[in-house]
Design a protein around this motif. Structure first.
Motif, mmCIF file in Angstrom:
data_model
loop_
_atom_site.group_PDB
_atom_site.id
_atom_site.type_symbol
_atom_site.label_atom_id
_atom_site.label_comp_id
_atom_site.label_asym_id
_atom_site.label_seq_id
_atom_site.Cartn_x
_atom_site.Cartn_y
_atom_site.Cartn_z
ATOM 1 N N VAL A 1 0.854 -1.202 0.000
ATOM 2 C CA VAL A 1 0.000 0.000 0.000
ATOM 3 C C VAL A 1 0.885 1.245 0.000
ATOM 4 N N ARG A 2 1.926 1.205 0.806
ATOM 5 C CA ARG A 2 2.872 2.340 0.902
ATOM 6 C C ARG A 2 3.373 2.764 -0.474
ATOM 7 N N LYS A 3 3.793 1.805 -1.298
ATOM 8 C CA LYS A 3 4.324 2.122 -2.630
ATOM 9 C C LYS A 3 3.296 2.882 -3.468
ATOM 10 N N VAL A 4 2.060 2.412 -3.422
ATOM 11 C CA VAL A 4 1.010 3.012 -4.250
ATOM 12 C C VAL A 4 0.690 4.424 -3.768
ATOM 13 N N LEU A 5 0.580 4.620 -2.451
ATOM 14 C CA LEU A 5 0.248 5.953 -1.929
ATOM 15 C C LEU A 5 1.353 6.951 -2.266
ATOM 16 N N ILE A 6 2.590 6.525 -2.137
ATOM 17 C CA ILE A 6 3.707 7.433 -2.435
ATOM 18 C C ILE A 6 3.744 7.744 -3.934
ATOM 19 N N ALA A 7 3.491 6.737 -4.775
ATOM 20 C CA ALA A 7 3.443 6.989 -6.221
ATOM 21 C C ALA A 7 2.352 8.010 -6.558
ATOM 22 N N LEU A 8 1.178 7.852 -5.960
ATOM 23 C CA LEU A 8 0.079 8.796 -6.197
ATOM 24 C C LEU A 8 0.466 10.195 -5.715
#
Lengths: 213, 213
Positions: free
Chosen positions: B13-20
């Motif tokens: 989840v962390r990866k996706v939130l940071i990418a967004l």
């Protein structure tokens, strides 16, 4: 020339060889069993899995990563949709089927093919029954909801189709067939993909390698 | 608006939130624990894992697949290299670190963080020792061979950097630190990525969610 490390019969090696054949890219196969403890191979793939691909100065592992690389570096013949949403769905189906679905199908293959015919051991039928009756049906239900009744997932035959059916080729070697009454779209896709010329050609090589020829 | 199903603290989840956040795309987080048996969520992700992403008519699972979709659909700010060979390497590092490396790091996190602090159980220290002493070092040796001594893997900060270090954030919550004397490139990358503003911001939200704030 491109080198592919692996052996015929792996659902992951199969994807890469068929992708190379469809794109018309010459390659050589370097025989490499999966899960070898060979220190030289572990430098190429620290997981010891197959396939790995060497293209000039690039060493690459994982069938999903390799197939998308082949698409980017050798765009013709296209094996992934160009539309970002369709391409993303193709990646997700590939991830799911190279992950959980392959794990389950490989369980059937290992117990009912590798153990009796190669390792001269008895299959763990309790484990096989759990896979067939409990774990695989929700995956098949999901795939059934995503796959068209006819044709291929994105119109033309592409990696998504091959990715979805590849694990079931191995389960098929072990005698498992997807129930066409319960999952007609999945069963239909498996039958259609197996008729593609490049798929047929690789499956013939596999049959020989596995002593099924 | 884009919806992300998941919870703070998941390395995926962390990866996706940071990418967004880096791409400046607005989103809302729908609280969803992983491995839930919730029938409605299993329709979104048959694996029950997080994250899942809903963008209009597209429902997508798996952090690797989601991050590459965000790159294709929202190209600015670029988070993957454009060169096919570099992009392929980025995908391979992401696959390895969201796979085996995350599995090992999550083992440490589960035993030494989730069990004592959340589940009120004792950690299985035999299992943790196997991870730390036997299984993780070959992965760290491999990553060390791939990561530059300074800066980021492909020059600018990108998903490859975040993918490699994300599992070690969770192991860090459980007290594990990568030995900077033995793996200086990996330890250095972890430190540099944690200083990126969008990473810092998400880690602060995580610290609150995990009761570390």
């Amino acid at each position: 020339m491109i080198k592919v490390y692996g052996v015929h019969g792996s659902p992951f090696v199969r994807k890469v060889l068929i992708a190379l054949d469809i794109k018309g890219i010459p390659y050589e196969v370097v025989q490499q069993m999966p899960f070898s403890r060979d220190a030289e191979y572990l430098k190429i793939n620290p997981l010891g899995k197959v396939p790995a691909l060497v293209d000039d100065d690039l060493t690459l592992c994982d069938s999903k990563v390799i197939c998308q690389y082949l698409e980017d570096a050798y765009p013709e013949v296209a094996l992934y949709p160009k539309n970002p949403k369709e391409r993303a769905r193709a990646h997700w189906y590939e991830d799911l089927c190279a992950g959980r679905v392959a794990e389950l199908a490989s369980g059937i293959f290992f117990q009912r093919f590798m153990r009796p015919f190669i390792l001269k051991q008895e299959a763990d039928e309790v484990l096989v029954a759990k896979i067939i009756d409990r774990d695989l049906p929700p995956m098949l239900d999901y795939l059934e909801s995503q796959i068209p009744a006819d044709g291929f997932i994105f119109g033309d035959f592409m990696m998504a189709d091959l990715s979805v059916i590849s694990p079931f080729i191995n389960a098929g070697y072990a005698g498992y067939q997807v129930d066409a009454a319960r999952w007609p779209a999945v069963a239909g896709l498996i039958a259609r993909v197996k008729q593609q010329p490049q798929v047929k050609a690789v499956l013939e090589l596999e049959a020989k390698a596995l002593g099924l020829g």
